[in-house]
Motif scaffolding. Sequence first.
Motif, PDB file in Angstrom:
ATOM      1  N   ALA A 151     -47.392   5.356  34.308  1.00 11.94           N
ATOM      2  CA  ALA A 151     -46.851   4.062  33.892  1.00 11.94           C
ATOM      3  C   ALA A 151     -47.686   3.456  32.779  1.00 11.94           C
ATOM      4  O   ALA A 151     -47.160   2.783  31.890  1.00 11.94           O
ATOM      5  CB  ALA A 151     -46.803   3.121  35.097  1.00 11.94           C
ATOM      6  N   SER A 152     -48.988   3.674  32.821  1.00 12.43           N
ATOM      7  CA  SER A 152     -49.861   3.070  31.817  1.00 12.43           C
ATOM      8  C   SER A 152     -49.582   3.628  30.428  1.00 12.43           C
ATOM      9  O   SER A 152     -49.544   2.875  29.448  1.00 12.43           O
ATOM     10  CB  SER A 152     -51.329   3.295  32.188  1.00 12.43           C
ATOM     11  OG  SER A 152     -51.612   4.670  32.329  1.00 12.43           O
ATOM     12  N   SER A 153     -49.385   4.945  30.308  1.00 12.63           N
ATOM     13  CA  SER A 153     -49.129   5.500  28.985  1.00 12.63           C
ATOM     14  C   SER A 153     -47.757   5.080  28.472  1.00 12.63           C
ATOM     15  O   SER A 153     -47.568   4.865  27.281  1.00 12.63           O
ATOM     16  CB  SER A 153     -49.264   7.021  28.997  1.00 12.63           C
ATOM     17  OG  SER A 153     -48.281   7.629  29.800  1.00 12.63           O
ATOM     18  N   HIS A 154     -46.804   4.951  29.370  1.00 11.43           N
ATOM     19  CA  HIS A 154     -45.478   4.479  28.967  1.00 11.43           C
ATOM     20  C   HIS A 154     -45.562   3.043  28.467  1.00 11.43           C
ATOM     21  O   HIS A 154     -44.971   2.684  27.435  1.00 11.43           O
ATOM     22  CB  HIS A 154     -44.505   4.579  30.142  1.00 11.43           C
ATOM     23  CG  HIS A 154     -43.101   4.187  29.795  1.00 11.43           C
ATOM     24  ND1 HIS A 154     -42.675   2.880  29.817  1.00 11.43           N
ATOM     25  CD2 HIS A 154     -42.027   4.927  29.384  1.00 11.43           C
ATOM     26  CE1 HIS A 154     -41.401   2.821  29.446  1.00 11.43           C
ATOM     27  NE2 HIS A 154     -40.993   4.044  29.182  1.00 11.43           N
ATOM     28  N   GLN A 155     -46.301   2.212  29.184  1.00 13.73           N
ATOM     29  CA  GLN A 155     -46.429   0.820  28.774  1.00 13.73           C
ATOM     30  C   GLN A 155     -47.198   0.710  27.459  1.00 13.73           C
ATOM     31  O   GLN A 155     -46.902  -0.136  26.616  1.00 13.73           O
ATOM     32  CB  GLN A 155     -47.121   0.003  29.859  1.00 13.73           C
ATOM     33  CG  GLN A 155     -47.081  -1.502  29.599  1.00 13.73           C
ATOM     34  CD  GLN A 155     -47.366  -2.306  30.848  1.00 13.73           C
ATOM     35  OE1 GLN A 155     -47.174  -1.830  31.958  1.00 13.73           O
ATOM     36  NE2 GLN A 155     -47.827  -3.523  30.670  1.00 13.73           N
ATOM     37  N   ALA A 156     -48.190   1.580  27.264  1.00 17.59           N
ATOM     38  CA  ALA A 156     -48.939   1.575  26.008  1.00 17.59           C
ATOM     39  C   ALA A 156     -48.025   1.901  24.836  1.00 17.59           C
ATOM     40  O   ALA A 156     -48.096   1.271  23.775  1.00 17.59           O
ATOM     41  CB  ALA A 156     -50.084   2.584  26.086  1.00 17.59           C
ATOM     42  N   ALA A 157     -47.168   2.891  25.021  1.00 11.77           N
ATOM     43  CA  ALA A 157     -46.256   3.285  23.948  1.00 11.77           C
ATOM     44  C   ALA A 157     -45.289   2.164  23.594  1.00 11.77           C
ATOM     45  O   ALA A 157     -45.069   1.855  22.412  1.00 11.77           O
ATOM     46  CB  ALA A 157     -45.487   4.539  24.354  1.00 11.77           C
ATOM     47  N   THR A 158     -44.710   1.527  24.609  1.00  9.26           N
ATOM     48  CA  THR A 158     -43.755   0.463  24.329  1.00  9.26           C
ATOM     49  C   THR A 158     -44.439  -0.757  23.722  1.00  9.26           C
ATOM     50  O   THR A 158     -43.888  -1.406  22.823  1.00  9.26           O
ATOM     51  CB  THR A 158     -43.000   0.054  25.608  1.00  9.26           C
ATOM     52  OG1 THR A 158     -43.949  -0.298  26.634  1.00  9.26           O
ATOM     53  CG2 THR A 158     -42.147   1.195  26.118  1.00  9.26           C
ATOM     54  N   PHE A 159     -45.663  -1.062  24.159  1.00 14.24           N
ATOM     55  CA  PHE A 159     -46.396  -2.180  23.586  1.00 14.24           C
ATOM     56  C   PHE A 159     -46.676  -1.924  22.107  1.00 14.24           C
ATOM     57  O   PHE A 159     -46.511  -2.798  21.258  1.00 14.24           O
ATOM     58  CB  PHE A 159     -47.710  -2.404  24.330  1.00 14.24           C
ATOM     59  CG  PHE A 159     -48.535  -3.553  23.784  1.00 14.24           C
ATOM     60  CD1 PHE A 159     -48.332  -4.844  24.237  1.00 14.24           C
ATOM     61  CD2 PHE A 159     -49.507  -3.337  22.814  1.00 14.24           C
ATOM     62  CE1 PHE A 159     -49.073  -5.904  23.737  1.00 14.24           C
ATOM     63  CE2 PHE A 159     -50.255  -4.383  22.309  1.00 14.24           C
ATOM     64  CZ  PHE A 159     -50.043  -5.675  22.776  1.00 14.24           C
ATOM     65  N   ALA A 160     -47.089  -0.697  21.789  1.00 14.67           N
ATOM     66  CA  ALA A 160     -47.415  -0.356  20.403  1.00 14.67           C
ATOM     67  C   ALA A 160     -46.189  -0.469  19.508  1.00 14.67           C
ATOM     68  O   ALA A 160     -46.276  -0.975  18.380  1.00 14.67           O
ATOM     69  CB  ALA A 160     -48.002   1.048  20.338  1.00 14.67           C
ATOM     70  N   LEU A 161     -45.048  -0.013  19.986  1.00 12.49           N
ATOM     71  CA  LEU A 161     -43.844  -0.071  19.169  1.00 12.49           C
ATOM     72  C   LEU A 161     -43.336  -1.500  18.995  1.00 12.49           C
ATOM     73  O   LEU A 161     -42.779  -1.843  17.954  1.00 12.49           O
ATOM     74  CB  LEU A 161     -42.744   0.814  19.762  1.00 12.49           C
ATOM     75  CG  LEU A 161     -42.676   2.219  19.148  1.00 12.49           C
ATOM     76  CD1 LEU A 161     -43.958   2.993  19.433  1.00 12.49           C
ATOM     77  CD2 LEU A 161     -41.465   2.982  19.654  1.00 12.49           C
ATOM     78  N   ASP A 162     -43.523  -2.329  20.019  1.00 16.44           N
ATOM     79  CA  ASP A 162     -43.153  -3.731  19.880  1.00 16.44           C
ATOM     80  C   ASP A 162     -44.088  -4.453  18.902  1.00 16.44           C
ATOM     81  O   ASP A 162     -43.665  -5.308  18.132  1.00 16.44           O
ATOM     82  CB  ASP A 162     -43.197  -4.431  21.237  1.00 16.44           C
ATOM     83  CG  ASP A 162     -42.062  -3.987  22.149  1.00 16.44           C
ATOM     84  OD1 ASP A 162     -41.100  -3.376  21.635  1.00 16.44           O
ATOM     85  OD2 ASP A 162     -42.133  -4.236  23.362  1.00 16.44           O
ATOM     86  N   LEU A 163     -45.364  -4.067  18.941  1.00 24.81           N
ATOM     87  CA  LEU A 163     -46.349  -4.686  18.056  1.00 24.81           C
ATOM     88  C   LEU A 163     -46.187  -4.192  16.629  1.00 24.81           C
ATOM     89  O   LEU A 163     -46.328  -4.968  15.668  1.00 24.81           O
ATOM     90  CB  LEU A 163     -47.766  -4.364  18.554  1.00 24.81           C
ATOM     91  CG  LEU A 163     -48.943  -4.870  17.716  1.00 24.81           C
ATOM     92  CD1 LEU A 163     -49.004  -6.387  17.741  1.00 24.81           C
ATOM     93  CD2 LEU A 163     -50.248  -4.292  18.239  1.00 24.81           C
TER      94      LEU A 163
END
Length: 295
Positions: A151-163
Motif C-alpha cells: 500500500a505504501s508504494s502505491h500511495q507514493a506513486a499516486t502522491f507523486a503523480l498528483d504533485l
Amino acid sequence: MIKKILVAHDLSRRSSAALVRAAELATQTGATLEVLHLVEDDFPAWVVDRRQTEARTVISEEIEKLRTSATADIETTVRIGRDYTDILNRASECAADLIVLGVHREDALRSVVVGTTAERVIGFGSRPVLVVKGPITGAYRRVLVAIDFTASSHQAATFALDLLPEPGVRVVHVAPMAVDTQRSRARDLEKMEKMRAELSARRPGVGGRSALPELVIRHGSPIAEIRNEAAAWRADLLVAGAQRRSGFTRALVGEIPEDLLSRPPCDVLIVNASAAERDRAAIPHQLCATSDTIA
C-alpha cells in the motif's frame, strides 16, 4: 491536493537548494510555503536572540531572490528547537502536506549512531518527505517510482503523480534472484499493468505525451538496482513508499534507505502509507523479478 509545504532551513547551501525546490513546487501547486529555522536554546539569551535575527535576515534575502520565479505565498518561522521532533511538531501544527529537507551532510558517526534528520523525520513522522540533493537546474523531468506492491508504494506513486502531473514517469520493481520464475514474472507483470492503468487514469493526455508510465522489472539487490536504474534513466526524482514496522518506518522494500538518503542519486521523495491504506493492503510485502524493460 497540496495546500501547505514546510521546508526546514538550517542556513546551509543544502537547505538553500531545498528552499528553491520547495518554492518551485509551491508555485506549481498553489500551495503556501513555510520556511522553518530552529535555533538551539543552550546558549546565552543574547546569543539566541542574535541567531534568530540573523536567521530571519538570511532567509528573507533568499526569499527575495526567488521572487522573480516563485509566485507562492512564503512565510518564515524561526523558533527555539534543535532536532527532528521540532520539525515534526511544526509540520503537525501547520498541517503540512509535504516536508522538504536538504540532503544531510556526510557524517558517518552521526548517521550510524543516531541517523540523519531526514531518516528520523521519515521514520517517526507520517507526512511525505522530499530530500533535495541539488543543485536545482529546473523542474522535475524524469520521475522514477520504486514499487514493491505494498500500500505504501502505491500511495507514493499516486502522491507523486498528483504533485507532479507533467514529468515522464518510469515505474521500477526489483525482486531477489531466488523468485525469478515464469509464474512470478507473469504475476508481477499483471500487478504492474494494473498499477499503470490506475496511475494513467490520474494523468490523461499530459503535454501531448502518452499518459502511460513506463514499466521496468529488475532482479537483484533492491537498493543497488534502484540506484542503477536512476542513473541509467537520468532520473531527477526517485519516489518510494515507507511502511511502519515495530515502531519505526521501513522504507524502500523493507529497509531504511540510509545509503540513498545520505548519498542520493537524485532528489528522493518518501511517502508513508496512511493507516487506512495499510489496512486495505491486500498484496503481501514481496518482490519479484525479470530483467526486461516493458513499455
